[in-house]
Design a protein around this motif. Structure first.
Motif, mmCIF file in Angstrom:
data_model
loop_
_atom_site.group_PDB
_atom_site.id
_atom_site.type_symbol
_atom_site.label_atom_id
_atom_site.label_comp_id
_atom_site.label_asym_id
_atom_site.label_seq_id
_atom_site.Cartn_x
_atom_site.Cartn_y
_atom_site.Cartn_z
ATOM 1 N N THR A 97 90.729 162.765 30.581
ATOM 2 C CA THR A 97 91.397 163.286 31.778
ATOM 3 C C THR A 97 92.612 162.439 32.146
ATOM 4 O O THR A 97 93.465 162.897 32.910
ATOM 5 C CB THR A 97 90.438 163.351 32.978
ATOM 6 O OG1 THR A 97 89.938 162.036 33.262
ATOM 7 C CG2 THR A 97 89.285 164.300 32.713
ATOM 8 N N ASN A 102 96.805 166.673 31.528
ATOM 9 C CA ASN A 102 96.004 166.815 32.739
ATOM 10 C C ASN A 102 96.828 166.507 33.987
ATOM 11 O O ASN A 102 96.665 167.142 35.032
ATOM 12 C CB ASN A 102 94.775 165.911 32.677
ATOM 13 C CG ASN A 102 93.668 166.371 33.610
ATOM 14 O OD1 ASN A 102 93.552 167.554 33.908
ATOM 15 N ND2 ASN A 102 92.851 165.449 34.069
ATOM 16 N N ARG A 103 97.720 165.528 33.879
ATOM 17 C CA ARG A 103 98.599 165.214 35.012
ATOM 18 C C ARG A 103 99.447 166.448 35.366
ATOM 19 O O ARG A 103 99.565 166.832 36.532
ATOM 20 C CB ARG A 103 99.511 164.037 34.673
ATOM 21 C CG ARG A 103 100.408 163.607 35.848
ATOM 22 C CD ARG A 103 101.503 162.641 35.384
ATOM 23 N NE ARG A 103 100.966 161.462 34.738
ATOM 24 C CZ ARG A 103 100.547 160.369 35.380
ATOM 25 N NH1 ARG A 103 100.618 160.323 36.698
ATOM 26 N NH2 ARG A 103 100.077 159.341 34.706
ATOM 27 N N SER A 106 97.138 169.353 36.745
ATOM 28 C CA SER A 106 96.602 169.036 38.070
ATOM 29 C C SER A 106 97.686 169.177 39.133
ATOM 30 O O SER A 106 97.459 169.755 40.210
ATOM 31 C CB SER A 106 96.024 167.614 38.086
ATOM 32 O OG SER A 106 94.940 167.496 37.201
ATOM 33 N N ASP A 255 90.656 166.545 39.445
ATOM 34 C CA ASP A 255 91.267 166.676 38.116
ATOM 35 C C ASP A 255 90.247 166.704 36.978
ATOM 36 O O ASP A 255 90.606 167.008 35.844
ATOM 37 C CB ASP A 255 92.319 165.588 37.870
ATOM 38 C CG ASP A 255 91.759 164.172 37.839
ATOM 39 O OD1 ASP A 255 90.953 163.868 36.964
ATOM 40 O OD2 ASP A 255 92.162 163.365 38.698
#
Length: 683
Positions: A97, A102-103, A106, A255
């Motif tokens: 994650t 993912n950043r 999210s 997240d």
């Protein structure tokens, strides 16, 4: 013939703060078997996962070890990946994650929710550690219980008297991190407006997406009315900073599920033929399944689909929930050596033994599964060695010596081979429904019939008789074909056995559709033992090693004690007690005669309990889990009957009922098995 299905599958993300143990492996093995079955059938089935790498616990552990959080999660990911691979869990992608995909996702999802009006802000008051310069979660605060005066209790509940309370109610609070006296401090937090999705969730959770028992549990929360969800944390925090909000970070659970999307996105970036939107877009026709443990249902069946809906993505096709793992009928224990890490198991035993045992015990419900180590040895030895492999070992030698390893073109048992063919749809249906136990029963029933037929024909006796060699070859060729059918049916569970059997059979990797054909005039390779019996000495060595392995490691390093599902828990285990202390507890079955609200109490219910020869009045902090207490009337539960009565603001509490859960709306009364009667002592 129907088109192959497009399926994306995930397991819950293991927390990057500790080792994988056999409780976690229950989920990953279950998921892997289902994925392998889908691929075996010719469907496109993609299995992704990732380490859940954010949160205060990881930041603090890295600090204690003198390394960066990035180094910590890289070390843990290497360990997790090796454990999964050696347990034959075949991810198409295992990511983290803490990754750029993912950043981006999210932030994108948050901004879509914010712009659509689904994010609220308000100031909250929390304890703040003036030395560490950080806000403290409940588990990082200790003090004296405001109810019974016991010292060194956590910030949300007392382990001695069972009282629940707010951290601000603690007497003499201290930071569990630095030992400093915390101060109250205000901070602006960001909230996901979950109530905006109440109607959608009421419909979606009853659409067949969840098992009935899970949908019923979710309905209790929906009926009580949804609350806004705090999705932010203050610096210092290891995670992603919220866009446009310096010093504010996404809460790890915001997240973490987006990590499913990010892992798939990472795979798409490396696999040009995969289209992210074809699986996650609003109009996707692909199937999406999550496999999770029952303690994280609220995140996956409430928060997650609401986030996806609000951000314009598709929702899951199904959420498959499983129970916990017990060992020898009890919670996994360090002192008994039944708290077994994946690597400790692998140091002593084949992964396929456990894969088969889990399959033989796993139904489609949410019941807990017990790994009884004695039964484990007996069942694997009996079923896999004594039944399945035994067929090949009985027949191969006669074909090798009597016909140079060539199977003759004769079916000596057409009715039996037809029965194997006819069983395939039912076995496939059981796999599809995740009823692995039924699939294994049906497969072993076929193995029993094959062994009985071979025993009746007794080729070892016929081979000694003049002129019977052709009959021996026909019997043994048929036996090998029956063995091949069983291997096809078992391949999703036992991929190593299948690979070794394919080498012996001298065939390409078997697929499900191969069950419709038989080998004839076919050259076999030399037979080599495919599986050996479990030696109970190795099981004992494994439990002995687990005692050595865990006694000093996790608690002493500050590592979180893992829970019994796909996630690693963030909270440490309670201190161990002596057996004599536990034996003094008088645990009784109690009938709830009446449950009612307590006027003026935020968390308490008043329970009138029948324990056979008398009635007791008990106050319990479970109000948030049971907003309609009348639904508890007539239910059996368990209570500690010899607890000293305690005077409370609202009356005298004459015992304590047993409940479990992380707290808040996730704490549930424990119940005895059916047939229990009020007043019975639980031993």
């Amino acid at each position: 013939m129907s088109e192959p299905r497009k399926i994306l599958v995930t397991s819950a993300l293991p927390y990057a703060n500790g080792s994988i143990h056999l409780g976690h492996m229950l989920e990953y093995i279950q998921t892997d078997m289902w994925v392998r079955f889908q691929k075996h059938r010719g469907n496109q089935c993609i299995y992704v996962c990732a380490d859940d790498a954010h949160g205060s616990a990881i930041m603090l552990r890295a600090e204690k070890e003198g390394i960066t959080p990035e180094q910590l999660i890289a070390n843990v990911q290497a360990e997790h990946s090796a454990d999964f691979a050696d347990f034959l869990v075949d991810f198409d992608n295992f990511h983290s994650t803490h990754a750029e995909e993912n950043r981006e996702l999210s932030s994108q999802i948050y901004l879509k929710l914010r712009d659509a009006g689904h994010i609220a802000t308000r100031s909250i008051t929390q304890y703040f550690d003036p030395e560490k310069k950080m806000f403290l979660a409940d588990r990082f605060i200790k003090g004296t219980c405001p109810k019974c005066g016991t010292e060194d209790q956590y910030g949300d509940n007392c382990e001695k008297c069972g009282a629940t309370y707010a951290p601000t109610d603690l007497k003499d609070p201290k930071s569990a991190i630095s030992g400093a006296t915390p101060v109250l401090k205000d901070s602006q937090h960001f909230f996901f407006k979950l109530p905006d999705f109440q109607q959608m969730l009421q419909t979606w959770t009853r659409s067949g997406t969840l098992q009935d028992a899970v949908a019923n549990k979710i309905a209790e929360w929906l009926d009580a009315g949804l609350q806004q969800w705090d999705i932010s944390r203050d610096a210092p925090y290891f995670g992603f900073e919220i866009p446009d909000e310096p010093g504010k970070y996404f809460y790890v659970w915001l997240d973490a599920p987006i990590g499913y999307m990010a892992s798939f996105k990472n795979l798409c970036n490396r696999t040009p033929e995969l289209d992210f939107d074809a699986f996650w877009g609003k109009d996707s026709t692909a199937e999406l399944y999550h496999f999770i443990g029952k303690d994280i249902v609220n995140f996956h069946a409430l928060f997650w689909p609401a986030m996806l809906e609000g951000a314009g993505y598709r929702k899951p096709t199904g959420i498959n929930v499983h129970g916990y793992l017990t060992v020898n009928g009890q919670k996994m224990s360090k002192s008994r050596g039944t708290f077994i890490k994946a690597r400790t198991y692998l140091d002593h035993l084949s992964p396929e033994y456990l894969r088969y045992y889990y399959a033989a015990k796993l139904g489609r419900g949410v019941d807990d599964l017990d790994l009884n180590l004695e039964d484990f040895v007996q069942k694997v030895n009996s079923d896999l060695v004594g039944k399945v492999v035994n067929i090949a070992s009985r027949c191969a030698g006669f074909i090798n010596k009597g016909n140079a390893g060539v199977m003759v073109d004769t079916n000596a048992a057409p009715e039996l081979t037809d029965a194997f063919l006819a069983a395939a749809p039912s076995i496939a249906d059981a796999y599809e429904a995740r009823d692995f136990a039924r699939a294994m029963r049906e497969i072993m029933g076929l193995a029993d019939r094959a062994n009985a037929w071979i025993a009746d024909k007794a080729p070892w006796s016929l081979n000694k008789q003049e002129g019977k060699q052709d009959e021996v070859q026909a019997i043994c060729a048929t036996g090998v074909n029956l063995f091949r059918q069983l291997v096809i049916f078992l391949k999703p569970v036992l991929p190593l056995l299948a690979a070794d059997a394919e080498a012996f059979l001298n065939v390409a990797p078997l697929t499900w559709n191969d069950h419709a054909t038989l080998l004839s005039n076919h050259q076999l390779n030399e037979f080599k033992p495919l599986m050996t019996r479990i030696d109970p000495v190795k099981v004992q060595a494994m439990t002995d090693a687990s005692k050595e392995d865990l006694t000093a490691s996790q608690t002493d390093t500050g590592e979180a004690a893992p829970a019994g599902n796909g996630e690693l828990a963030k909270d440490p285990l309670s201190p161990e007690i002596e057996f004599d202390t536990f034996a003094a507890v008088d645990l009784r079955v109690a009938l709830i005669v009446k449950a009612e609200h307590v006027e003026g109490a935020d968390k308490l219910l008043r329970l009138t309990l029948d324990i056979g020869d008398e009635t007791r009045n008990v106050f319990s902090g479970i109000k948030s889990a049971y907003p309609d207490p009348s639904k508890l009337d007539g239910r059996l539960t368990m209570m500690i009957a010899n607890l000293k009565p305690r005077k409370m603001k609202f009356g005298i509490s004459e015992g304590m009922v047993m409940a479990a859960g992380p707290g808040g709306a996730e704490i549930y009364l424990l119940s005895p098995d059916s047939g229990a009667k009020p007043g019975q002592r639980i031993k």
